[in-house]
Enzyme design. Structure first.
Site, PDB file in Angstrom:
ATOM      1  N   GLU A  77      -3.196  -0.009   8.123  1.00  0.00           N
ATOM      2  CA  GLU A  77      -2.214   0.135   9.031  1.00  0.00           C
ATOM      3  C   GLU A  77      -2.283  -0.446  10.309  1.00  0.00           C
ATOM      4  O   GLU A  77      -3.399  -0.460  10.792  1.00  0.00           O
ATOM      5  CB  GLU A  77      -2.015   1.793   8.975  1.00  0.00           C
ATOM      6  CG  GLU A  77      -1.439   2.565   7.823  1.00  0.00           C
ATOM      7  CD  GLU A  77      -1.479   3.852   8.108  1.00  0.00           C
ATOM      8  OE1 GLU A  77      -1.035   4.283   9.356  1.00  0.00           O
ATOM      9  OE2 GLU A  77      -1.522   4.484   7.262  1.00  0.00           O
TER      10      GLU A  77
ATOM     11  N   ASN B  12      -6.685   8.769   3.251  1.00  0.00           N
ATOM     12  CA  ASN B  12      -6.304   8.159   4.664  1.00  0.00           C
ATOM     13  C   ASN B  12      -6.481   9.254   5.565  1.00  0.00           C
ATOM     14  O   ASN B  12      -6.106  10.189   5.661  1.00  0.00           O
ATOM     15  CB  ASN B  12      -4.540   7.975   4.284  1.00  0.00           C
ATOM     16  CG  ASN B  12      -3.899   7.577   5.559  1.00  0.00           C
ATOM     17  OD1 ASN B  12      -4.139   6.444   5.926  1.00  0.00           O
ATOM     18  ND2 ASN B  12      -3.226   8.575   6.402  1.00  0.00           N
ATOM     19  N   GLU B  13      -7.260   8.574   6.585  1.00  0.00           N
ATOM     20  CA  GLU B  13      -7.361   9.044   7.940  1.00  0.00           C
ATOM     21  C   GLU B  13      -7.853  10.483   7.831  1.00  0.00           C
ATOM     22  O   GLU B  13      -7.215  11.606   8.160  1.00  0.00           O
ATOM     23  CB  GLU B  13      -6.003   9.032   8.922  1.00  0.00           C
ATOM     24  CG  GLU B  13      -5.661   7.455   8.876  1.00  0.00           C
ATOM     25  CD  GLU B  13      -4.544   7.451   9.920  1.00  0.00           C
ATOM     26  OE1 GLU B  13      -3.978   8.255  10.528  1.00  0.00           O
ATOM     27  OE2 GLU B  13      -4.258   6.222  10.286  1.00  0.00           O
TER      28      GLU B  13
ATOM     29  N   TYR C 112      -3.976   1.410  16.019  1.00  0.00           N
ATOM     30  CA  TYR C 112      -2.610   1.503  16.631  1.00  0.00           C
ATOM     31  C   TYR C 112      -2.750   1.385  18.251  1.00  0.00           C
ATOM     32  O   TYR C 112      -1.780   0.767  18.604  1.00  0.00           O
ATOM     33  CB  TYR C 112      -2.157   3.220  16.269  1.00  0.00           C
ATOM     34  CG  TYR C 112      -1.408   3.045  15.045  1.00  0.00           C
ATOM     35  CD1 TYR C 112      -0.202   2.607  14.820  1.00  0.00           C
ATOM     36  CD2 TYR C 112      -2.015   3.557  13.941  1.00  0.00           C
ATOM     37  CE1 TYR C 112       0.568   2.883  13.596  1.00  0.00           C
ATOM     38  CE2 TYR C 112      -1.654   3.707  12.654  1.00  0.00           C
ATOM     39  CZ  TYR C 112      -0.372   3.273  12.623  1.00  0.00           C
ATOM     40  OH  TYR C 112       0.330   3.340  11.074  1.00  0.00           O
TER      41      TYR C 112
ATOM     42  N   PHE D 113       9.159   3.990  12.713  1.00  0.00           N
ATOM     43  CA  PHE D 113       8.218   2.859  12.557  1.00  0.00           C
ATOM     44  C   PHE D 113       8.474   1.560  11.803  1.00  0.00           C
ATOM     45  O   PHE D 113       7.516   0.853  11.301  1.00  0.00           O
ATOM     46  CB  PHE D 113       6.664   3.581  11.998  1.00  0.00           C
ATOM     47  CG  PHE D 113       5.896   4.162  12.980  1.00  0.00           C
ATOM     48  CD1 PHE D 113       4.915   3.413  13.660  1.00  0.00           C
ATOM     49  CD2 PHE D 113       6.116   5.568  13.390  1.00  0.00           C
ATOM     50  CE1 PHE D 113       3.806   4.073  14.583  1.00  0.00           C
ATOM     51  CE2 PHE D 113       5.241   6.166  14.322  1.00  0.00           C
ATOM     52  CZ  PHE D 113       4.303   5.359  14.982  1.00  0.00           C
TER      53      PHE D 113
ATOM     54  N   ARG E 137       0.881  -1.123   0.043  1.00  0.00           N
ATOM     55  CA  ARG E 137       0.033  -0.010   0.096  1.00  0.00           C
ATOM     56  C   ARG E 137       1.031   1.106  -0.009  1.00  0.00           C
ATOM     57  O   ARG E 137       1.661   1.412   0.859  1.00  0.00           O
ATOM     58  CB  ARG E 137      -0.902   0.103   1.209  1.00  0.00           C
ATOM     59  CG  ARG E 137      -1.728   1.107   1.399  1.00  0.00           C
ATOM     60  CD  ARG E 137      -2.716   1.219   2.689  1.00  0.00           C
ATOM     61  NE  ARG E 137      -2.986   2.635   2.594  1.00  0.00           N
ATOM     62  CZ  ARG E 137      -3.047   3.540   3.711  1.00  0.00           C
ATOM     63  NH1 ARG E 137      -2.574   3.217   4.916  1.00  0.00           N
ATOM     64  NH2 ARG E 137      -3.751   4.841   3.604  1.00  0.00           N
TER      65      ARG E 137
ATOM     66  N   TRP F  44       6.042  12.695  10.018  1.00  0.00           N
ATOM     67  CA  TRP F  44       4.962  14.151   9.981  1.00  0.00           C
ATOM     68  C   TRP F  44       5.621  15.038  10.976  1.00  0.00           C
ATOM     69  O   TRP F  44       6.881  15.104  11.026  1.00  0.00           O
ATOM     70  CB  TRP F  44       3.636  13.747  10.461  1.00  0.00           C
ATOM     71  CG  TRP F  44       3.179  12.718   9.375  1.00  0.00           C
ATOM     72  CD1 TRP F  44       2.547  11.519   9.642  1.00  0.00           C
ATOM     73  CD2 TRP F  44       2.938  12.717   8.216  1.00  0.00           C
ATOM     74  NE1 TRP F  44       2.257  10.840   8.465  1.00  0.00           N
ATOM     75  CE2 TRP F  44       2.158  11.796   7.512  1.00  0.00           C
ATOM     76  CE3 TRP F  44       3.259  13.929   7.048  1.00  0.00           C
ATOM     77  CZ2 TRP F  44       1.964  11.511   5.803  1.00  0.00           C
ATOM     78  CZ3 TRP F  44       2.795  13.789   5.553  1.00  0.00           C
ATOM     79  CH2 TRP F  44       2.148  12.622   5.287  1.00  0.00           C
TER      80      TRP F  44
ATOM     81  N   TRP G 145       2.417  -1.120   8.971  1.00  0.00           N
ATOM     82  CA  TRP G 145       2.984   0.223   8.872  1.00  0.00           C
ATOM     83  C   TRP G 145       4.300   0.149   9.925  1.00  0.00           C
ATOM     84  O   TRP G 145       4.210   0.141  11.047  1.00  0.00           O
ATOM     85  CB  TRP G 145       2.126   1.208   9.416  1.00  0.00           C
ATOM     86  CG  TRP G 145       2.653   2.547   9.366  1.00  0.00           C
ATOM     87  CD1 TRP G 145       3.409   3.351  10.206  1.00  0.00           C
ATOM     88  CD2 TRP G 145       2.531   3.396   8.005  1.00  0.00           C
ATOM     89  NE1 TRP G 145       3.968   4.583   9.433  1.00  0.00           N
ATOM     90  CE2 TRP G 145       3.367   4.618   8.371  1.00  0.00           C
ATOM     91  CE3 TRP G 145       1.785   3.284   6.999  1.00  0.00           C
ATOM     92  CZ2 TRP G 145       3.244   5.839   7.252  1.00  0.00           C
ATOM     93  CZ3 TRP G 145       1.841   4.345   5.723  1.00  0.00           C
ATOM     94  CH2 TRP G 145       2.745   5.447   6.244  1.00  0.00           C
TER      95      TRP G 145
HETATM   96  C1  BGC Z   1      -0.682   7.683   9.373  1.00  0.00           C
HETATM   97  C2  BGC Z   1       0.900   7.359   8.859  1.00  0.00           C
HETATM   98  C3  BGC Z   1       1.592   7.615  10.046  1.00  0.00           C
HETATM   99  C4  BGC Z   1       1.269   6.602  11.120  1.00  0.00           C
HETATM  100  C5  BGC Z   1       1.964   6.553  12.555  1.00  0.00           C
HETATM  101  C6  BGC Z   1      -0.901   7.079  10.497  1.00  0.00           C
HETATM  102  O1  BGC Z   1      -1.707   8.108  11.344  1.00  0.00           O
HETATM  103  O2  BGC Z   1      -1.351   7.155   8.310  1.00  0.00           O
HETATM  104  O3  BGC Z   1       1.118   8.278   7.935  1.00  0.00           O
HETATM  105  O4  BGC Z   1       3.087   7.678   9.726  1.00  0.00           O
HETATM  106  O5  BGC Z   1      -0.026   6.940  11.562  1.00  0.00           O
HETATM  107  O6  BGC Z   1       1.899   7.854  13.247  1.00  0.00           O
END
Ligand code: BGC
Length: 460
Positions: A362, A161-162, A290, A425, A72, A417, A409
């Protein structure tokens, strides 16, 4: 797990590509945000990142050895349309053609995200970004260019995305580009993102492009702190404000009832036509997951390490207390490792949205390391992946949740970011000076997990 299950890894364009001014690419809001002093940890910027733009063949080779059957990634909008709309940049199209063909040549199915936060700067400066209709229409144009250019080979599309992050972190708290702070803008931004999703899906379906299209939303699990009706309600409400806000409209054509009641005029409304356009506008649910928190109606007094704001919804609007157990391990982002929360999250999605296919677009964790040796010995991440994939397998095999794929991920350490290169990660270590890649323990563990499932199928 079924034979056709997608085991993959995930990345996004702005976090890995670099080549920020090469081959006709236009600027995006993260290019300028990351050059604004004080916005990114250590004032890191994303000019080079993992230099994937030049090293993508090496990265495909890493995935091949890993044993994934899918990848992805996202397309950088301003590489395709440097001004967000209008003129197309052929070099941008060429790059993604090479990437897609390179994946297909080694049996890796591409899952392509159209928007992973890197809005072309022109649209932000001239048209207020996601606050205005111009950007919604520009996205539709961009989506069509991508479907036309790559749709003969790409069969899995993710529009956004998100959207929670774009709305809340970008236009609510302002820690992400474009860095705006507001209590009301997130609802307007989310609304426009949803309309842009709906319009792009309309173009996709009317154009009879082959394959599937969906959206990827993030959500952490919310476990009731106690078994009281109030806390169960609080947890449910927190999930609705987090995931339902951005997912209900693409299923049911409107926002969750409770948000309508509580937010009144602050929540924009869909016209009947827009509502009809959005209803059923996703072929699958992408879930980025997450972490987990407890949720309660009252501020917790128990023996907990602390109540914290956490994320989800617009924090003050959802009016819920979040907390955690002192026993839960934490990643270097401070996120809690609670594999059973993932299983519960998948079950909650099934209960709310039925049997719609789910892709875990992710899942992963950050692990701090001072040097390469420390970084590659990432037992913590290897265990995280083992436990989280196990929880997912339980959700599928024991609870009957319709999960079709899992994307770890991330393939490699990248530009995280506002945390810059400080948060790693990756299952592959990236030396940001030399651009050397080194697979970590977690890479080998994930590879074994994939093989184990493959062997079980072969034996059956
Ligand atoms: C995002 C990723 C980011 C990851 C870890 C997700 O919110 O899609 O771009 O790197 O989380 O923070």
């Amino acid at each position: 797990m079924k034979k056709d299950f997608y085991w993959g890894t995930a990345t996004s364009a702005h976090q890995i590509e670099g080549a920020w001014l090469e081959d006709g690419k236009g600027l995006n809001i993260w290019d300028t945000f990351s050059h604004t002093p004080g916005k990114i940890t250590n004032n890191d910027h994303s000019e080079v990142a993992c230099d994937h733009y030049h090293l993508f063949e090496q990265d495909i080779a890493l995935m091949k050895t890993l044993g994934v059957n899918s990848y992805r990634f996202s397309i950088a909008w301003s590489r395709i349309l440097p001004n967000g709309k209008g003129e197309v940049n052929p070099a941008g199209i060429d790059f993604y053609n090479r990437l897609i063909d390179g994946c297909l040549a080694v049996g890796i199915t591409p899952f392509v995200t159209l928007y992973h936060w890197d809005l072309p700067l022109t649209l932000q400066m001239e048209n207020d970004g996601w606050l205005g209709q111009v950007t919604v229409d520009a996205f539709t144009e961009y989506a069509q260019v991508c479907f036309d250019a790559f749709g003969d080979r790409v069969k899995h599309w993710i529009t956004f995305n998100e959207n929670w992050c774009t709305a809340v972190l970008g236009n609510g708290i302002g820690i992400f580009a474009p860095g705006r702070k507001s209590e009301d803008e997130p609802y307007v931004v989310a609304h426009n993102l949803l309309l842009a999703h709906g319009q792009a899906v309309q173009v996709f379906r009317k154009g009879n492009y082959p394959g599937q299209i969906g959206i990827a939303n993030n959500c952490d699990w919310r476990e009731p702190l106690t078994d009281t009706a109030e806390d169960r309600e609080a947890a449910e409400k927190a999930l609705v404000y987090f995931f339902g806000w951005l997912t209900d409209p693409v299923f049911f054509g409107d926002y969750p009832q409770i948000m309508r009641e509580e937010l009144g005029d602050r929540l924009p409304t869909f016209t009947p036509e827009q509502s009809a356009m959005l209803k059923g506008s996703t072929d699958f649910i992408g879930l980025n997951h997450y972490s987990t928190h407890y949720a309660s109606k009252e501020k917790p007094l128990q023996n907990l390490t602390g109540a914290e704001e956490g994320n989800g919804g617009m924090m003050t609007d959802q009016n819920i207390y979040l907390s955690h157990s002192p026993d839960w391990p934490r990643t270097s982002m401070g996120w809690f490792v609670v594999p059973w929360g993932f299983r519960n999250m998948l079950n909650w999605i099934k209960a709310r949205y039925g049997d719609c296919p789910i892709f875990v677009t992710e899942n992963g964790c950050s692990v701090a390391a001072d040097n390469k040796e420390e970084a590659v010995n990432d037992e913590f991440r290897a265990d995280f992946i083992t436990q989280y994939t196990h929880a997912m397998v339980q959700a599928v095999e024991e609870d009957g949740v319709n999960v079709h794929g899992y994307f770890c991920w991330s393939l490699m350490d990248n530009f995280e970011w506002c945390r810059g290169y400080n948060m790693r990660f990756g299952i592959v270590y990236c030396d940001f000076d030399s651009q050397e890649r080194s697979p970590k323990t977690s890479y080998f563990r994930y590879s074994d997990i994939i093989k184990k499932h493959q062997n079980a199928i072969d034996k059956a």
